[in-house]
Design an enzyme around this catalytic site. Structure first.
Site, PDB file in Angstrom:
ATOM      1  N   HIS A 168       1.130   5.454   6.308  1.00  0.00           N
ATOM      2  CA  HIS A 168       0.352   6.002   4.981  1.00  0.00           C
ATOM      3  C   HIS A 168       0.921   7.363   4.922  1.00  0.00           C
ATOM      4  O   HIS A 168       1.554   8.145   5.708  1.00  0.00           O
ATOM      5  CB  HIS A 168      -0.626   5.874   4.628  1.00  0.00           C
ATOM      6  CG  HIS A 168      -0.645   4.615   4.899  1.00  0.00           C
ATOM      7  ND1 HIS A 168      -1.578   3.327   5.128  1.00  0.00           N
ATOM      8  CD2 HIS A 168      -0.656   3.270   3.594  1.00  0.00           C
ATOM      9  CE1 HIS A 168      -1.488   2.050   4.984  1.00  0.00           C
ATOM     10  NE2 HIS A 168      -1.199   1.862   4.239  1.00  0.00           N
ATOM     11  N   ASP A 209      -2.838   6.614  12.111  1.00  0.00           N
ATOM     12  CA  ASP A 209      -1.813   6.074  10.930  1.00  0.00           C
ATOM     13  C   ASP A 209      -1.214   6.729  10.321  1.00  0.00           C
ATOM     14  O   ASP A 209      -0.894   8.097   9.917  1.00  0.00           O
ATOM     15  CB  ASP A 209      -2.680   5.702   9.879  1.00  0.00           C
ATOM     16  CG  ASP A 209      -2.477   5.637   8.003  1.00  0.00           C
ATOM     17  OD1 ASP A 209      -1.172   5.579   8.347  1.00  0.00           O
ATOM     18  OD2 ASP A 209      -2.960   5.219   7.354  1.00  0.00           O
ATOM     19  N   SER A 232       0.790  -1.221  -0.039  1.00  0.00           N
ATOM     20  CA  SER A 232      -0.247  -0.099  -0.378  1.00  0.00           C
ATOM     21  C   SER A 232       0.747   1.139   0.073  1.00  0.00           C
ATOM     22  O   SER A 232      -0.056   2.215  -0.295  1.00  0.00           O
ATOM     23  CB  SER A 232      -0.779   0.054   0.934  1.00  0.00           C
ATOM     24  OG  SER A 232      -0.164   0.382   2.232  1.00  0.00           O
TER      25      SER A 232
END
Length: 326
Positions: A303, A300, A52
């Protein structure tokens, strides 16, 4: 735009993270020009292969290009592990292929890859590689899914339950080198070295250890709005041994006549604790108000918001493609 990366849409008010640029010592990065890049890549296929975080970089590149051709024809197709963006006027395809561990694994499903145990099928890459071995530019990454003490290697088949299966617990670095060896051998035997350029992106840092910059331990990157200003800062979570192994195999590819480079993005990204989605993203689990306002839950810090840090990574790629090292 993937909703996991659309931080402004999900309520982030401080947008200063969008306006930093990377200034190397002793040189200047060329200004990114999407039209020049499309001309350079005319009639070619670029494939980002990885997890990702590589999809994060792919999406950055698609946005950088698409914003420069807003009224020109383009397509976006999803087909299992493959996402293909095409700028039709230039016949350029910028694709992403989900392959988080280089080899076949129990994490291969592009949407349902939360598994109780990560199992890698030893020396098995062809199922994935046949989807990208015709590319003109390959951009790989594979780090974060490996970060555990040991991994389970399957010598046998996932599909044939009646076949003999042997499982082996292997120390992480040894398993990682095994995967890189298989990756190298596949490229060496199947990819046209006079046509295809190969890049491997170095590890994208996480910012889960707020105590490293003087905040409470469970704070992570929650509400961070400024970079780290200490030059040379390096997180405990970034593993130089893994990157040295990648560098070893990039050098082996070069010695075999490949045009291969490592995109070294780790140090510049280490400073950017301010640029992660934190809580400003779509979460696929239904979260309570407490979870959404407490930093030690679903923050998060892996990312990256877009626009943001991965745009700089693609500036590096752009520089390599348009201004090859002499």
């Amino acid at each position: 735009m993937n909703e996991e990366l659309a931080c402004e849409m999900y309520g982030r008010k401080n947008l200063n993270y969008q306006y930093w640029r990377w200034q190397p010592h002793h040189c200047d990065l060329p200004r990114f020009d999407a039209i020049d890049l499309l001309e350079k890549l005319r009639d070619k296929r670029v494939v980002y292969v990885g997890d990702s975080l590589n999809r994060n970089q792919w999406m950055s590149m698609v946005c950088l290009i698409e914003s420069s051709i807003p009224d020109r024809p383009k397509t976006l197709h999803y087909n299992g592990s493959l996402i293909a963006f095409k700028a039709l006027e230039y016949n350029v395809s910028i694709d992403f292929y989900w392959e988080p561990m280089l080899l076949e694994s129990t994490c291969d499903d592009p949407t349902n890859h939360r598994v109780s145990e990560r199992i890698i099928r030893g020396q098995s890459i062809e199922k994935h590689a046949r989807n990208w071995n015709d590319a003109d530019v390959l951009v790989f990454n594979s780090y974060i899914w490996w970060r555990q003490l040991k991994l389970k290697i399957l010598w046998g088949s996932f599909e044939n339950v009646d076949a003999d299966r042997i499982y082996e617990d292997v120390e992480m670095l040894k398993a990682y080198e095994m995967a890189l060896t298989t990756w190298f051998e596949w490229l060496d035997n199947h990819v046209n070295r006079s046509k295809t350029r190969v890049f491997f992106v170095s590890s994208s840092p996480t910012h889960n250890r707020a105590e490293e910059w003087g905040k409470p331990k469970k704070h992570k990157c929650f509400y961070e709005t400024e970079p780290i200003y200490e030059e040379g800062y390096w997180s405990m979570d970034s593993d130089p041994n893994m990157m040295r192994l990648v560098e070893k195999y990039i050098n082996k590819l070069s010695s075999q006549g490949f045009n291969a480079q490592m995109l070294n993005i780790t140090q510049l990204s280490e400073y950017r604790k301010d640029a992660h989605p934190s809580m400003h993203r779509k979460f696929w689990d239904q979260l309570t108000h407490e979870q959404l306002t407490t930093p030690n839950y679903h923050t998060d810090c892996t990312h990256w918001c877009l626009p943001g840090v991965p745009d700089v990574w693609n500036e590096f790629l752009y520089a390599y493609l348009l201004y090859p090292p002499s």
